[in-house]
Write a protein that holds these residues in place. Structure first.
Motif, mmCIF file in Angstrom:
data_model
loop_
_atom_site.group_PDB
_atom_site.id
_atom_site.type_symbol
_atom_site.label_atom_id
_atom_site.label_comp_id
_atom_site.label_asym_id
_atom_site.label_seq_id
_atom_site.Cartn_x
_atom_site.Cartn_y
_atom_site.Cartn_z
ATOM 1 N N LEU A 98 0.819 -1.210 0.000
ATOM 2 C CA LEU A 98 0.000 0.000 0.000
ATOM 3 C C LEU A 98 0.853 1.259 0.000
ATOM 4 O O LEU A 98 0.533 2.244 -0.667
ATOM 5 C CB LEU A 98 -0.929 -0.009 1.214
ATOM 6 N N VAL A 99 1.963 1.230 0.742
ATOM 7 C CA VAL A 99 2.885 2.369 0.746
ATOM 8 C C VAL A 99 3.463 2.577 -0.641
ATOM 9 O O VAL A 99 3.494 3.704 -1.165
ATOM 10 C CB VAL A 99 4.022 2.145 1.772
ATOM 11 N N ALA A 100 3.931 1.497 -1.266
ATOM 12 C CA ALA A 100 4.548 1.597 -2.596
ATOM 13 C C ALA A 100 3.555 2.085 -3.636
ATOM 14 O O ALA A 100 3.871 2.925 -4.482
ATOM 15 C CB ALA A 100 5.130 0.242 -2.988
ATOM 16 N N ARG A 101 2.323 1.560 -3.554
ATOM 17 C CA ARG A 101 1.303 1.974 -4.523
ATOM 18 C C ARG A 101 0.999 3.451 -4.388
ATOM 19 O O ARG A 101 0.835 4.166 -5.399
ATOM 20 C CB ARG A 101 0.032 1.145 -4.318
ATOM 21 N N LYS A 102 0.940 3.933 -3.155
ATOM 22 C CA LYS A 102 0.687 5.351 -2.945
ATOM 23 C C LYS A 102 1.864 6.196 -3.446
ATOM 24 O O LYS A 102 1.675 7.262 -4.042
ATOM 25 C CB LYS A 102 0.421 5.632 -1.463
ATOM 26 N N ALA A 103 3.076 5.722 -3.204
ATOM 27 C CA ALA A 103 4.266 6.476 -3.613
ATOM 28 C C ALA A 103 4.321 6.656 -5.123
ATOM 29 O O ALA A 103 4.752 7.716 -5.617
ATOM 30 C CB ALA A 103 5.525 5.769 -3.115
ATOM 31 N N VAL A 104 3.888 5.638 -5.857
ATOM 32 C CA VAL A 104 3.907 5.719 -7.322
ATOM 33 C C VAL A 104 3.091 6.905 -7.824
ATOM 34 O O VAL A 104 3.424 7.526 -8.843
ATOM 35 C CB VAL A 104 3.405 4.390 -7.928
ATOM 36 N N ARG A 105 2.035 7.263 -7.097
ATOM 37 C CA ARG A 105 1.192 8.384 -7.519
ATOM 38 C C ARG A 105 1.944 9.713 -7.536
ATOM 39 O O ARG A 105 1.537 10.651 -8.221
ATOM 40 C CB ARG A 105 -0.012 8.504 -6.583
ATOM 41 N N TYR A 106 3.002 9.800 -6.760
ATOM 42 C CA TYR A 106 3.744 11.059 -6.664
ATOM 43 C C TYR A 106 4.893 11.159 -7.664
ATOM 44 O O TYR A 106 5.572 12.192 -7.725
ATOM 45 C CB TYR A 106 4.288 11.236 -5.242
ATOM 46 N N VAL A 107 5.117 10.116 -8.437
ATOM 47 C CA VAL A 107 6.199 10.137 -9.420
ATOM 48 C C VAL A 107 5.816 11.049 -10.579
ATOM 49 O O VAL A 107 4.732 10.924 -11.152
ATOM 50 C CB VAL A 107 6.504 8.720 -9.939
ATOM 51 N N ARG A 108 6.713 11.952 -10.919
ATOM 52 C CA ARG A 108 6.475 12.853 -12.041
ATOM 53 C C ARG A 108 7.115 12.267 -13.308
ATOM 54 O O ARG A 108 8.352 12.100 -13.355
ATOM 55 C CB ARG A 108 7.042 14.236 -11.748
ATOM 56 N N PRO A 109 6.311 11.941 -14.319
ATOM 57 C CA PRO A 109 6.862 11.369 -15.545
ATOM 58 C C PRO A 109 7.927 12.269 -16.176
ATOM 59 O O PRO A 109 7.906 13.493 -16.019
ATOM 60 C CB PRO A 109 5.639 11.244 -16.461
ATOM 61 N N GLU A 110 8.857 11.624 -16.856
ATOM 62 C CA GLU A 110 9.944 12.294 -17.582
ATOM 63 C C GLU A 110 10.887 13.046 -16.650
ATOM 64 O O GLU A 110 11.549 14.005 -17.073
ATOM 65 C CB GLU A 110 9.385 13.207 -18.676
ATOM 66 N N SER A 111 10.953 12.645 -15.399
ATOM 67 C CA SER A 111 11.877 13.266 -14.451
ATOM 68 C C SER A 111 13.031 12.309 -14.167
ATOM 69 O O SER A 111 13.035 11.151 -14.577
ATOM 70 C CB SER A 111 11.156 13.633 -13.156
ATOM 71 N N LEU A 127 5.470 0.667 -10.954
ATOM 72 C CA LEU A 127 5.521 1.766 -11.920
ATOM 73 C C LEU A 127 4.825 1.342 -13.213
ATOM 74 O O LEU A 127 5.031 0.221 -13.695
ATOM 75 C CB LEU A 127 6.969 2.156 -12.218
ATOM 76 N N PRO A 128 3.995 2.205 -13.799
ATOM 77 C CA PRO A 128 3.298 1.838 -15.037
ATOM 78 C C PRO A 128 4.281 1.496 -16.156
ATOM 79 O O PRO A 128 5.355 2.112 -16.265
ATOM 80 C CB PRO A 128 2.503 3.107 -15.384
ATOM 81 N N LEU A 129 3.926 0.528 -16.969
ATOM 82 C CA LEU A 129 4.800 0.126 -18.071
ATOM 83 C C LEU A 129 5.006 1.263 -19.071
ATOM 84 O O LEU A 129 6.021 1.311 -19.760
ATOM 85 C CB LEU A 129 4.208 -1.094 -18.785
ATOM 86 N N SER A 130 4.050 2.174 -19.134
ATOM 87 C CA SER A 130 4.127 3.256 -20.118
ATOM 88 C C SER A 130 4.911 4.467 -19.638
ATOM 89 O O SER A 130 5.221 5.358 -20.436
ATOM 90 C CB SER A 130 2.713 3.706 -20.491
ATOM 91 N N ILE A 131 5.256 4.531 -18.347
ATOM 92 C CA ILE A 131 5.858 5.749 -17.798
ATOM 93 C C ILE A 131 7.260 5.977 -18.357
ATOM 94 O O ILE A 131 8.028 5.034 -18.576
ATOM 95 C CB ILE A 131 5.898 5.695 -16.258
ATOM 96 N N LYS A 132 7.558 7.254 -18.603
ATOM 97 C CA LYS A 132 8.889 7.645 -19.081
ATOM 98 C C LYS A 132 9.658 8.275 -17.934
ATOM 99 O O LYS A 132 9.202 9.256 -17.339
ATOM 100 C CB LYS A 132 8.773 8.628 -20.245
#
Length: 248
Positions: free
Chosen positions: A79-92, A109-114
């Protein structure tokens, strides 16, 4: 179940929960209470735990290897990891260090994320490898077998050349007075974590609620250095206030 296997699972429960009860163990392992009591007596003679009425408590809570920690608080870490993924800014450009929550974070992390990701964690790097749009920089250095990470001067020298948009770090304890900490014998991890924090525009600490108000041997940073402390569920208002509204 072999005695050795049963006793190891008893210890896993002891380290995860902080105490164990004979009745619960007898039911869980489908063993007699006398068998469980004999197990506890043997473990007490080894200096691992102390018998108390109806159960036992640890003499000293050891630091488990990363393999040993995978099954502890597995749902909370997810649950912690899933929540943390929401804060990742793509292309960073982000940094991810070692730890079981960090491995889950990388796997979610989504397969599509850059992204561009720097890590010293072998298991995290393996998860990141599966993401076609994630450019992975793995930090070489001395291999810490227990943590499955690289540490030491070589890692330090490589990190000095980076400045991250975000970092996502694991912690063993987070205390509103003492700060973020990890235990002995992972002091080499502390050096890496400190540099990641110093070289990041945004610091995210991932920890389950059970790690709040706990202090370990090596302080990484004060609570003020974290932009957010990511836990599996909301905390009471008085706890949130102690942590300066950083818990999310």
């Amino acid at each position: 179940m072999l005695k050795e296997e049963r006793q190891q699972q008893i210890l896993n429960r002891l380290y995860a929960d902080g105490n164990i009860h004979v009745n619960d163990l007898a039911a869980a392992f489908q063993a007699s209470k006398d068998t469980i009591r004999r197990d506890l007596t043997e473990l007490e003679e080894q200096g691992i735990l102390r018998r108390v009425y109806g159960g036992a408590v640890p003499v000293k809570r050891p630091v488990l290897t990363i393999d040993g920690r995978k099954t502890i608080e597995k749902d909370e870490k997810y649950l912690v990891a899933r929540k943390a993924v929401r804060y990742v800014r793509p292309e960073s450009l982000i940094a991810v260090d070692g730890g079981t929550t960090n491995i889950l974070f990388a796997s979610l992390l989504p397969l599509s994320i850059k992204l561009r990701v720097v890590t010293n964690s072998f298991p995290a790097a393996e998860e990141l490898r599966k993401r076609p749009n994630v450019d992975v920089f793995f930090l070489g250095g001395h291999y810490s077998k227990g943590a499955q990470t690289t540490v030491g001067e070589t890692v330090f020298l490589q990190l000095k050349d980076f400045y991250f948009d975000q970092c996502f770090l694991g912690a063993y304890g987070v205390d509103w007075k003492q700060g973020v900490s990890i235990p002995y014998p992972y002091e080499n991890e502390a050096v890496v974590k400190k540099l990641l924090i110093d070289n990041s525009a945004e610091v995210n600490i991932m920890c389950s609620c059970s790690k709040l108000d706990k202090v370990s041997n090596h302080i990484i940073c004060p609570v003020e250095a974290a932009d957010r402390i990511i836990c599996e569920h909301p905390v009471a208002r008085e706890i949130q206030m102690r942590y300066q509204n950083r818990i999310c």
